[in-house]
Design a protein around this motif. Structure first.
Motif, PDB file in Angstrom:
ATOM      1  N   ALA A 286      40.594  33.558  42.510  1.00 22.18           N
ATOM      2  CA  ALA A 286      40.620  34.657  43.493  1.00 22.18           C
ATOM      3  C   ALA A 286      39.530  34.491  44.538  1.00 22.18           C
ATOM      4  N   THR A 290      40.553  33.093  49.713  1.00 26.36           N
ATOM      5  CA  THR A 290      40.387  34.291  50.534  1.00 26.36           C
ATOM      6  C   THR A 290      39.161  34.157  51.440  1.00 26.36           C
ATOM      7  N   TYR A 374      53.608  46.026  48.451  1.00 26.33           N
ATOM      8  CA  TYR A 374      52.934  46.792  49.512  1.00 26.33           C
ATOM      9  C   TYR A 374      52.079  45.840  50.328  1.00 26.33           C
ATOM     10  N   LEU A 376      49.044  44.764  52.867  1.00 23.48           N
ATOM     11  CA  LEU A 376      47.678  45.074  53.291  1.00 23.48           C
ATOM     12  C   LEU A 376      47.466  44.619  54.737  1.00 23.48           C
ATOM     13  N   ALA A 424      31.749  37.928  48.322  1.00 19.12           N
ATOM     14  CA  ALA A 424      32.495  37.341  49.443  1.00 19.12           C
ATOM     15  C   ALA A 424      31.797  37.635  50.771  1.00 19.12           C
TER      16      ALA A 424
HETATM   17  C1  HEM Z   1      37.322  37.827  51.697  1.00 15.45           C
HETATM   18  C2  HEM Z   1      37.480  37.557  50.430  1.00 15.45           C
HETATM   19  C3  HEM Z   1      38.335  38.339  49.467  1.00 15.45           C
HETATM   20  C4  HEM Z   1      39.386  39.183  49.702  1.00 15.45           C
HETATM   21  C5  HEM Z   1      39.980  39.593  51.038  1.00 15.45           C
HETATM   22  C6  HEM Z   1      39.841  39.647  48.401  1.00 15.45           C
HETATM   23  C7  HEM Z   1      40.884  40.534  48.218  1.00 15.45           C
HETATM   24  C8  HEM Z   1      41.258  41.046  47.001  1.00 15.45           C
HETATM   25  C9  HEM Z   1      42.279  42.043  46.818  1.00 15.45           C
HETATM   26  C10 HEM Z   1      43.125  42.654  47.921  1.00 15.45           C
HETATM   27  C11 HEM Z   1      42.323  42.338  45.491  1.00 15.45           C
HETATM   28  C12 HEM Z   1      43.222  43.398  44.831  1.00 15.45           C
HETATM   29  C13 HEM Z   1      44.351  42.798  44.067  1.00 15.45           C
HETATM   30  C14 HEM Z   1      45.297  43.854  43.526  1.00 15.45           C
HETATM   31  O1  HEM Z   1      45.420  44.940  44.088  1.00 15.45           O
HETATM   32  O2  HEM Z   1      45.932  43.543  42.500  1.00 15.45           O
HETATM   33  C15 HEM Z   1      41.352  41.508  44.827  1.00 15.45           C
HETATM   34  C16 HEM Z   1      41.128  41.492  43.484  1.00 15.45           C
HETATM   35  C17 HEM Z   1      40.207  40.683  42.858  1.00 15.45           C
HETATM   36  N1  HEM Z   1      39.312  39.829  43.469  1.00 15.45           N
HETATM   37 FE1  HEM Z   1      39.120  39.519  45.459  1.00 15.45          FE
HETATM   38  N2  HEM Z   1      39.062  39.074  47.439  1.00 15.45           N
HETATM   39  C18 HEM Z   1      38.132  38.274  48.040  1.00 15.45           C
HETATM   40  C19 HEM Z   1      37.137  37.527  47.419  1.00 15.45           C
HETATM   41  C20 HEM Z   1      36.899  37.506  46.073  1.00 15.45           C
HETATM   42  C21 HEM Z   1      35.813  36.787  45.447  1.00 15.45           C
HETATM   43  C22 HEM Z   1      34.754  35.963  46.170  1.00 15.45           C
HETATM   44  C23 HEM Z   1      35.941  36.995  44.103  1.00 15.45           C
HETATM   45  C24 HEM Z   1      35.075  36.516  42.981  1.00 15.45           C
HETATM   46  C25 HEM Z   1      33.846  36.148  43.079  1.00 15.45           C
HETATM   47  C26 HEM Z   1      37.093  37.864  43.896  1.00 15.45           C
HETATM   48  C27 HEM Z   1      37.545  38.307  42.681  1.00 15.45           C
HETATM   49  C28 HEM Z   1      38.555  39.222  42.497  1.00 15.45           C
HETATM   50  C29 HEM Z   1      38.986  39.712  41.190  1.00 15.45           C
HETATM   51  C30 HEM Z   1      38.406  39.297  39.843  1.00 15.45           C
HETATM   52  C31 HEM Z   1      40.018  40.619  41.424  1.00 15.45           C
HETATM   53  C32 HEM Z   1      40.808  41.415  40.387  1.00 15.45           C
HETATM   54  C33 HEM Z   1      40.273  42.815  40.322  1.00 15.45           C
HETATM   55  C34 HEM Z   1      41.058  43.712  39.388  1.00 15.45           C
HETATM   56  O3  HEM Z   1      42.216  43.393  39.090  1.00 15.45           O
HETATM   57  O4  HEM Z   1      40.520  44.719  38.947  1.00 15.45           O
HETATM   58  N3  HEM Z   1      37.647  38.153  45.117  1.00 15.45           N
HETATM   59  N4  HEM Z   1      40.690  40.747  45.770  1.00 15.45           N
END
Ligand code: HEM
Length: 470
Positions: A286, A290, A374, A376, A424
């Motif tokens: 993840a 991104t 949905y 974003l 991030a």
């Molecule tokens: C600009 C960078 C990033 C964007 C735009 C982004 C966006 C997102 C979004 C939209 C979700 C929600 C997914 C859902 O609704 O099911 C999400 C979940 C998640 N992201 Fe990011 N992400 C970014 C960077 C990162 C980074 C750097 C990490 C880890 C170091 C990360 C780890 C996670 C994890 C573990 C989830 C799951 C959260 C959950 O299910 O409770 N993301 N991310």
């Protein structure tokens, strides 16, 4: 910066990576076929790391994380991508695929309305491009009632793991997330500011300097760079960690003095090994694509917004290096610029949920059992005037729709809110500081090509740019 030095200092890890990488080859192709591009790219990265890491004895490979999962035969047979539905009716599927391209979704909305139905043979997806639809998707609730549950493709489940935050729900999700928050707290992420700064400087020296004055494709190098940082955060790789992110080894060797996510999870002692493993894989996957996409959006838009670039430089000139957490937090214009990049081309197009209870959206009934998609990126982009323009000042105006609840949600919201948001933003701001303080650049191609494939933003022409030193 090289995460795995060409000569490994010791180690058990060499043979493990090499054997696993050999076994993984055709699986990487399997993932490419499915356009699960991030997994494929990460596998290639790990293979190359293995090739560079040539020392070692014949240690057992029980703890290899992604590689074991990929080679363990846990993957489902090849079926349709993304949502693993039975064979689709060709027309709707083609339509569905076409809409993933850039912001065609917005044009489709003008033609068909904000709620669209995609029939498949045995199932139906509803795709919603509206703020109302986004709110329901993020909160999983309609009129206060829980109506949506998690929905992941079986292939993603197999790779990310059944205990991944993305695949669990309800009280199990709350428990794991509560335990994970401290592992990405300010205290932990702050440790990575100076590492990110020196890594960015090294990267610019290695990648941009040799290419000065020549068209250079930036997207792939940025993606590769961004694979390394989550590996450092999660596993402590390349830092003080004694081994390649191995749960058993790390536990045995002790991790009291380490502050990466894995060590923090082990110290907590509350998650099972399977839960820890699945979160690590999730964060790795993840966390890079991104972030890399946002950095590339920034590089893409800045040549067209010289006034913004000038203000960014002015702010950064007022901040003495090296950067620490407090200095990062003081970069308000930079942070607002990064938000604009996230709005302009949010790296995440949309997400899927399963309808657990019927509800209404946009005047339409959505029956139980349907898949709910949905959006974003398109919703946010549409929510402001002059959406093409980068105006960081939008975030200073409390009445701007972006500053209203659910107005700005590139990191999702509700119970599934991104775990890595803080990390991030830090990575992106620190990288951009290093970049804007050293270089000017222009586009080498007239019309950079960007597309969502399938859910994450990609630069299909690799973003060719020409850099000159300031
Ligand atoms: C600009 C960078 C990033 C964007 C735009 C982004 C966006 C997102 C979004 C939209 C979700 C929600 C997914 C859902 O609704 O099911 C999400 C979940 C998640 N992201 Fe990011 N992400 C970014 C960077 C990162 C980074 C750097 C990490 C880890 C170091 C990360 C780890 C996670 C994890 C573990 C989830 C799951 C959260 C959950 O299910 O409770 N993301 N991310």
């Amino acid at each position: 910066m090289h995460l795995f030095p060409a000569r490994a200092s010791n180690s058990a890890r060499g043979s493990r990576w090499i054997r696993a990488a050999a076994a993984v080859g055709d699986r990487a192709a399997w993932f490419s076929d499915l356009h699960v591009d991030s997994a494929s790219a990460l596998v290639v990265f790990l293979q190359q790391a293995a090739a560079a890491d040539d020392g070692g004895d014949d240690d057992d490979d029980d703890d290899d994380i992604i590689l074991r999962r990929i080679t363990a035969g846990k993957l489902p047979p090849k079926i349709s991508p993304l949502i693993d539905l039975p064979l689709p009716i060709i027309g709707p599927l083609l339509n569905f695929i076409m809409t993933l391209r850039n912001f065609k979704k917005i044009e489709q909305t003008e033609q068909f309305g904000e709620v669209m139905r995609i029939p498949f043979l045995f199932s139906t997806a509803i795709t919603v491009v509206s703020l109302e639809g986004l709110k329901i998707g993020l909160s999983c609730k309609s009129q206060g009632k829980k109506v949506l549950g998690t929905q992941q493709a079986e292939s993603i489940n197999a790779l990310w793991g059944r205990k991944s935050l993305s695949n669990i729900s309800g009280s199990e999700h709350s428990r794991v997330k509560k335990l994970l928050h401290p592992t990405v707290s300010v205290k932990i992420v702050a440790n990575y500011v100076s590492r990110m700064e020196s890594a960015s400087e090294d990267w610019l020296r290695d990648v941009v300097e040799p290419a000065l004055g020549k068209p250079t494709k930036m997207y792939e190098p940025v993606r590769r760079f961004m694979m390394e940082m989550p590996l450092r955060l999660v596993l402590g790789l390349g830092d003080a960690a004694p081994e390649v992110g191995i749960i058993a080894d790390r536990r045995a060797q002790g991790c009291d003095n380490l502050s990466d996510t894995l060590s923090e999870m082990i110290k907590q002692g509350q998650l099972t090994d399977e839960e820890m493993e699945d979160q690590m894989v999730t964060i790795m996957l993840a966390g890079y694509e991104t972030t890399a996409a946002v950095m590339c959006v920034a590089m893409h838009v800045l040549p067209m917004h010289p006034e913004v670039l000038e203000k960014l430089r002015k702010e950064q000139e007022g901040i003495d290096g090296p950067v620490d957490w407090a200095k990062f937090e003081s970069m308000t214009y930079m942070l607002n610029f990064v938000k604009e990049c996230l709005r302009h081309h949010g790296p995440v197009l949309s997400f899927f949920r399963t309808v657990t209870d019927a509800f209404e959206v946009g005047g339409y009934k959505v029956p139980q059992g349907y898949i709910y998609q949905y959006h974003l990126a398109a919703v946010q982009r549409n929510s402001v005037e002059q959406p093409e323009k980068i105006i960081p000042e939008r975030y200073e105006d409390p009445s701007n729709p972006l500053n209203q609840p659910f107005g700005f949600t590139p990191f999702g919201g509700g119970e599934y809110l991104c775990l890595g948001e803080r990390f991030a933003k830090m990575e992106i701001c620190v990288f951009l500081r290093a970049l804007v303080m050293r270089y000017n650049w222009t586009h080498a191609a007239e019309d950079p090509r960007m597309m969502y494939a399938p859910l994450f933003l990609h630069f299909t022409d690799d973003l060719p740019l020409i850099f000159t030193r300031l």
